[in-house]
Motif scaffolding. Structure first.
Motif, PDB file in Angstrom:
ATOM      1  N   GLU A   1     -35.140 -13.832 -61.236  1.00 35.10           N
ATOM      2  CA  GLU A   1     -34.254 -14.555 -62.154  1.00 35.10           C
ATOM      3  C   GLU A   1     -34.567 -14.228 -63.612  1.00 35.10           C
ATOM      4  O   GLU A   1     -33.665 -14.058 -64.421  1.00 35.10           O
ATOM      5  CB  GLU A   1     -34.354 -16.069 -61.913  1.00 35.10           C
ATOM      6  N   TRP A   2     -35.847 -14.105 -63.959  1.00 38.58           N
ATOM      7  CA  TRP A   2     -36.200 -13.835 -65.363  1.00 38.58           C
ATOM      8  C   TRP A   2     -35.720 -12.455 -65.793  1.00 38.58           C
ATOM      9  O   TRP A   2     -35.321 -12.271 -66.934  1.00 38.58           O
ATOM     10  CB  TRP A   2     -37.693 -14.018 -65.624  1.00 38.58           C
ATOM     11  N   VAL A   3     -35.725 -11.473 -64.881  1.00 34.38           N
ATOM     12  CA  VAL A   3     -35.212 -10.134 -65.201  1.00 34.38           C
ATOM     13  C   VAL A   3     -33.708 -10.226 -65.452  1.00 34.38           C
ATOM     14  O   VAL A   3     -33.192  -9.694 -66.445  1.00 34.38           O
ATOM     15  CB  VAL A   3     -35.523  -9.134 -64.070  1.00 34.38           C
ATOM     16  N   TYR A   4     -33.022 -10.903 -64.562  1.00 32.70           N
ATOM     17  CA  TYR A   4     -31.570 -11.071 -64.699  1.00 32.70           C
ATOM     18  C   TYR A   4     -31.233 -11.753 -66.026  1.00 32.70           C
ATOM     19  O   TYR A   4     -30.354 -11.308 -66.761  1.00 32.70           O
ATOM     20  CB  TYR A   4     -31.047 -11.872 -63.504  1.00 32.70           C
ATOM     21  N   ARG A   5     -31.942 -12.843 -66.337  1.00 32.77           N
ATOM     22  CA  ARG A   5     -31.682 -13.574 -67.579  1.00 32.77           C
ATOM     23  C   ARG A   5     -31.911 -12.700 -68.805  1.00 32.77           C
ATOM     24  O   ARG A   5     -31.141 -12.753 -69.771  1.00 32.77           O
ATOM     25  CB  ARG A   5     -32.576 -14.823 -67.683  1.00 32.77           C
ATOM     26  N   ARG A   6     -32.973 -11.907 -68.809  1.00 33.93           N
ATOM     27  CA  ARG A   6     -33.252 -11.036 -69.966  1.00 33.93           C
ATOM     28  C   ARG A   6     -32.144 -10.008 -70.156  1.00 33.93           C
ATOM     29  O   ARG A   6     -31.760  -9.699 -71.278  1.00 33.93           O
ATOM     30  CB  ARG A   6     -34.615 -10.368 -69.816  1.00 33.93           C
ATOM     31  N   ILE A   7     -31.656  -9.453 -69.048  1.00 35.95           N
ATOM     32  CA  ILE A   7     -30.564  -8.478 -69.147  1.00 35.95           C
ATOM     33  C   ILE A   7     -29.295  -9.160 -69.658  1.00 35.95           C
ATOM     34  O   ILE A   7     -28.640  -8.667 -70.577  1.00 35.95           O
ATOM     35  CB  ILE A   7     -30.325  -7.774 -67.796  1.00 35.95           C
ATOM     36  N   ILE A   8     -28.957 -10.298 -69.073  1.00 37.76           N
ATOM     37  CA  ILE A   8     -27.752 -11.035 -69.487  1.00 37.76           C
ATOM     38  C   ILE A   8     -27.853 -11.415 -70.966  1.00 37.76           C
ATOM     39  O   ILE A   8     -26.917 -11.202 -71.740  1.00 37.76           O
ATOM     40  CB  ILE A   8     -27.555 -12.305 -68.624  1.00 37.76           C
ATOM     41  N   ASP A   9     -28.994 -11.985 -71.351  1.00 37.08           N
ATOM     42  CA  ASP A   9     -29.167 -12.404 -72.745  1.00 37.08           C
ATOM     43  C   ASP A   9     -29.086 -11.208 -73.694  1.00 37.08           C
ATOM     44  O   ASP A   9     -28.502 -11.305 -74.775  1.00 37.08           O
ATOM     45  CB  ASP A   9     -30.495 -13.137 -72.931  1.00 37.08           C
ATOM     46  N   GLY A  10     -29.654 -10.077 -73.290  1.00 33.92           N
ATOM     47  CA  GLY A  10     -29.601  -8.870 -74.116  1.00 33.92           C
ATOM     48  C   GLY A  10     -28.190  -8.344 -74.283  1.00 33.92           C
ATOM     49  O   GLY A  10     -27.792  -7.925 -75.376  1.00 33.92           O
TER      50      GLY A  10
END
Length: 172
Positions: free
Chosen positions: A81-90
């Motif tokens: 989830e943290w990888v997904y969130r970082r990509i989405i936020d970026g």
């Protein structure tokens, strides 16, 4: 500019569908997340995943600034989830339109697709078991698309049509 993220278990068809989209729509950049974490031997820990996310976002930012690029397709197995969130936020920080889809299929279809793929070095029985065990996790994610009985072109068209009609993903 639209960014399409195609997620899902190993062997479901992310790369095949992503390449198909890139081939069908001129001006589409294709990013395979595995390229951004291509260490030999493979190490998939927090440090290398942070590096991969940075590499992915750097590429997306460069494509955003390219006058001939009109769409970006990112394919990658994103099970943290943290990888997904970082990509989405970026991607949101780059002010790009975003659509994310998780491809799924039934166990039998996954096995069949796995056996037909002769080009991927990861297509071993050990990795197949891991992929099959990951199906329940991926089925809990948002925007799932069951591709069990869809062709590559049908899957791609559904994703692209969805991306042109939804606008920016809600990230809350």
């Amino acid at each position: 500019m639209n960014v399409i993220i195609i997620n899902g278990p190993m062997g479901v068809g992310k790369t095949t569908v992503g390449r198909y989209i890139a081939d069908q729509y001129p001006g589409t950049a294709f990013i395979d997340g595995d390229w951004c974490l291509d260490l030999h031997p493979f190490v998939g820990n927090q440090e290398t995943k942070v590096m991969a996310v940075d590499n992915i976002l750097h590429m997306i930012g460069n494509y955003k600034n390219c006058s001939v690029c009109r769409m970006i397709v990112l394919v990658w197995l994103i099970d943290d989830e943290w990888v997904y969130r970082r990509i989405i936020d970026g991607i949101c920080a780059l002010q790009l339109e975003l659509v994310s889809v998780t491809l799924l299929c039934g166990e039998e279809q996954l096995i069949q697709r796995w056996r037909q793929d002769k080009t991927c070095e990861w297509r071993t029985d050990q990795w197949l078991e891991i992929s099959l065990k990951s199906l329940p996790h991926f089925s809990t994610l948002e925007n799932c698309m069951d591709t069990s009985y869809l062709s590559i072109s049908e899957t791609a068209e559904r994703i692209v049509q969805h991306s042109f009609h939804t606008g920016k993903e809600k990230t809350s």
